[in-house]
Design an enzyme around this catalytic site. Structure first.
Site, PDB file in Angstrom:
ATOM      1  N   HIS A  58     -24.076  44.864 -50.699  1.00 32.04           N
ATOM      2  CA  HIS A  58     -25.127  43.908 -51.089  1.00 32.04           C
ATOM      3  C   HIS A  58     -26.468  44.240 -50.425  1.00 32.04           C
ATOM      4  O   HIS A  58     -27.213  43.354 -50.019  1.00 32.04           O
ATOM      5  CB  HIS A  58     -24.720  42.462 -50.752  1.00 32.04           C
ATOM      6  CG  HIS A  58     -23.507  41.993 -51.489  1.00 32.04           C
ATOM      7  ND1 HIS A  58     -23.561  41.404 -52.731  1.00 32.04           N
ATOM      8  CD2 HIS A  58     -22.198  42.043 -51.163  1.00 32.04           C
ATOM      9  CE1 HIS A  58     -22.340  41.104 -53.136  1.00 32.04           C
ATOM     10  NE2 HIS A  58     -21.492  41.491 -52.202  1.00 32.04           N
ATOM     11  N   ASN A 131     -20.340  35.303 -55.953  1.00 35.49           N
ATOM     12  CA  ASN A 131     -20.756  36.380 -56.854  1.00 35.49           C
ATOM     13  C   ASN A 131     -21.065  35.794 -58.222  1.00 35.49           C
ATOM     14  O   ASN A 131     -20.873  34.601 -58.446  1.00 35.49           O
ATOM     15  CB  ASN A 131     -19.620  37.405 -56.997  1.00 35.49           C
ATOM     16  CG  ASN A 131     -19.523  38.353 -55.805  1.00 35.49           C
ATOM     17  OD1 ASN A 131     -20.535  38.674 -55.174  1.00 35.49           O
ATOM     18  ND2 ASN A 131     -18.323  38.788 -55.498  1.00 35.49           N
TER      19      ASN A 131
END
Ligand code: NDP
Length: 483
Positions: A58, A131
Site C-alpha cells: 500500500h 479494501n
C-alpha cells in the site's frame, strides 16, 4: 499594488536567525567551504532525511478528511458512541491506495485498493483498515509475507513476475474468490471515488448489556461504480500516473467530494457455530440473503490535507485501534494484522507515531509508555511514571473490557483447508456476471498469464473448472486467442 506584509524570519531548527540562504560560507570567493557553515550542513542533512521508508504494501496512496454521520440507529448492537443518535457526526480520514506498486507507481493499475478509515471519536481512534473488496487472497497470516513477495519484484530480474503470482495462487485455491474480483471489472476502478470499501474482516459489536454480535462493514459508493478496461487504463497511465490522486484532489477542491453509504451486516454471536461457511474466514462473504445490509450512516470527504507528507504519508492505520462497543473476532488474518500494522508504524514512522497530529486522537491519550523516538510532549507531574501509583496517575477503566470471547477447541496448527470450500462463493460471483463481464474477466486473466509456464496455467485452469466449466473454457479460449 497592495503593500505586502513583512515576511516571517527564517531560522535554524533551533530557532536562531538564518543569515544567508543563497551563499555558502567559503574561505575566499572560490572556496573551499567551511565545516562551520552549520546552516549548509543542516540544509543538506535534512534533505537526506526527507523520505521515510515507504510502506512495504500500500505504498502509493491518496487521502482526505471528512465526516461520518449516523443515519440508522444500531444502538441495540453496539454501545460505541460514534454509532449514537441519528445525526451524530464524527470526523474521519480515509487513505486509499494500490497494494503492490511502489511509491511512484501509476494509479490506474489492476490491483486491489486499500480503503483505510480513521474515525476520530471521543473515546479514541477507531481504524477500519479495509479494501475495495469484501474478501482477501489468503486466510492465514502465516502465508502473508510469501503472498506479498509474489506481488513484488523477482530477486534476480527485479521485474514483477506473473509466474510467481500464478504459481502461488494456483497452489493456494483460497485465493480464487479475490483473484476473480481482481480480474473482473472491479479490479481497475477509475478512481477512489468510484468503488466500494469493505472492512473485509469480521469484527464484533457489543452493547450496553454486554451482548456480542459479529459484524461486517460495507461502504457503498454513492458516486457510482466506474472502471477502466485494461486498454483504457494503458492510455490513462501513458498520460497521467497520478490519475486517482488527481481525481480525488480535484473533486474535493471543486466542493464535490465523494460519499459512501455505510452499512453493516449483523450476526448474533451463537449463529456463527451454524453457518455453512466459516464466518471468520476472510476469503468468504456473508451472503446478503442471510445477513441483509443495514444502513448506519454516510461517510463523506470534504477536505484535502494541507501537507501530503505530514498528513497522508505519515497517516498510520491499524486494525488494533478499536473503541468500546467494537471488538475483534477469531478471524486469523485480522489477528495477524492486529500485530503487524502497529508494528509497521513503530518501525517506519517512529515509536510514538500516534503523537503526530494526523494520528493523534481528539481526546487526550494518557499512557505509561515511556521514552523512545518522537516523544514530543513533556508530561508534567511525572511522579506517576509507573502503575499502580499513589500520585493520581491515569487509572484503568474496567467497563471498557469487551465481553469474554468464547473459544472452543485445543490450541494447534489446524489445516486451514479442512472444511473450507473455495469454490461455492466464487461460483455465485461468476453467475452474477453477464456475458460481456465474463468476456472481460477471461481476457484480463489471459493477459495476466502471458509467459507463465503451462504446468502452472493448467493447475489454475483446473480451479476455474471447479467453479464453473464455462469459467475454464472462457479462459482457455482467451489464452488461445491471444496466442
Ligand atoms: P448479492 O446479489 O446480494 O450481492 C452481490 C454483491 O456483489 C453486491 O454487493 C455487489 O456490489 C457485488 N458485486 C457485483 N459485481 C461484483 C464484482 N465484479 N466484484 C465484486 N463484487 C461485485 O449476492 P450475495 O450476497 O449472495 O453474494 C454473491 C456473491 O457476490 C458473493 O459470492 C461475492 O462474490 C459477491 N459479493 C458479495 C458481497 C456480500 O457481502 N454478500 C459483497 C461483495 C461481493 P454492489 O451492490 O456495490 O453493486
Amino acid at each position: 499594488m497592495p503593500e505586502k506584509p513583512v515576511p516571517p524570519i527564517l531560522t535554524t531548527t533551533a530557532g536562531s536567525p538564518w543569515p544567508d540562504n543563497q551563499n555558502s560560507q567559503s574561505a575566499g570567493p572560490r572556496g573551499p567551504l567551511l565545516m562551520q557553515d552549520y546552516q549548509l550542513l543542516e540544509k543538506l542533512a535534512h534533505q537526506n532525511r526527507e523520505r521515510i521508508s515507504e510502506r512495504v504494501v500500500h505504498a502509493k496512496g491518496s487521502g482526505a478528511y471528512g465526516t461520518f454521520t449516523v443515519t440508522g440507529d444500531i444502538r441495540s448492537y453496539t454501545c460505541a458512541k460514534l454509532f449514537g443518535e441519528i445525526g451524530r457526526t464524527t470526523d474521519i480520514l480515509i487513505r486509499f491506495s494500490t497494494v503492490a506498486g511502489e511509491r511512484g507507481a501509476a494509479d490506474a493499475e489492476r490491483d486491489v485498493r486499500g480503503f483505510a478509515v480513521k474515525f476520530y471519536t471521543e473515546e479514541g481512534n477507531w481504524d477500519l483498515v479495509g479494501n475495495n473488496t469484501p474478501v482477501f487472497f489468503i486466510r492465514d497470516p502465516m502465508k502473508f509475507p510469501d503472498f506479498i513477495r509474489t506481488q513484488k519484484r523477482h530477486p534476480r530480474s527485479n521485474l514483477r513476475s506473473a509466474t510467481a503470482m500464478w504459481d502461488f495462487w494456483s497452489l493456494s485455491p483460497e485465493s480464487l474468490h479475490q483473484v476473480t474480483i481482481l480480474f473482473s471489472d472491479r479490479g481497475l476502478p477509475q478512481g477512489y471515488r468510484h468503488m466500494n470499501g469493505y472492512g473485509s474482516h469480521t469484527y464484533s459489536f457489543w452493547n450496553e448489556v454486554r451482548e456480542r454480535y459479529w459484524v461486517k462493514f460495507h461502504f457503498k459508493t454513492l458516486d457510482g461504480h466506474r472502471h477502466w478496461t485494461n486498454q483504457e487504463a494503458a492510455s490513462v497511465v501513458a498520460q497521467d500516473r497520478e490519475s486517482a490522486q488527481r481525481d480525488l484532489y480535484d473533486a474535493i477542491e471543486r466542493g464535490n467530494g465523494p460519499s459512501w453509504k455505510v452499512c453493516v451486516q449483523i450476526m448474533p454471536e451463537l449463529e456463527a457455530e451454524h453457518t455453512r461457511y466459516n464466518p471468520f474466514d476472510v476469503t468468504k462473504v456473508w451472503p446478503h440473503d442471510d445477513y441483509p445490509l443495514i444502513e448506519v450512516g454516510i461517510a463523506r470527504l470534504n477536505r484535502n490535507p494541507d501537507h501530503y507528507f505530514a498528513e497522508i504519508e505519515q497517516a498510520s492505520f491499524s486494525p488494533s485501534n478499536i473503541v468500546p462497543g467494537i471488538g475483534f473476532s477469531p478471524d486469523k488474518m485480522l489477528q495477524g494484522r492486529i500485530f503487524a500494522y502497529a508494528d509497521a508504524h513503530r518501525h517506519r514512522v517512529g515509536t510514538h507515531y500516534e503523537m503526530l497530529p494526523v494520528n493523534r486522537p481528539i481526546n487526550p491519550a494518557r499512557t505509561y509508555h515511556a521514552d523512545g523516538a518522537m516523544r514530543f510532549d513533556a508530561p508534567r507531574g511525572m511522579d506517576a511514571y509507573y502503575e499502580p501509583n499513589s500520585f493520581n496517575g491515569p487509572v484503568e477503566q474496567k467497563w471498557a473490557q469487551e465481553p469474554p470471547l468464547r473459544i472452543s477447541g485445543d490450541a494447534a496448527r489446524y489445516d486451514h483447508r479442512d472444511g473450507n470450500d473455495d469454490y461455492i462463493q466464487v461460483r455465485a460471483l461468476f453467475h452474477l456476471m453477464n456475458f460481456a463481464q465474463r468476456e472481460r474477466l477471461f481476457g484480463n486473466i489471459a493477459a495476466a498469464m502471458r509467459g507463465v509456464p503451462a504446468e502452472i496455467v493448467d493447475r489454475q485452469v483446473a480451479h476455474f473448472a471447479r467453479v464453473d466449466p464455462d469459467y475454464a473454457l472462457g479462459v482457455l479460449e482467451a489464452l488461445a486467442h491471444q496466442g
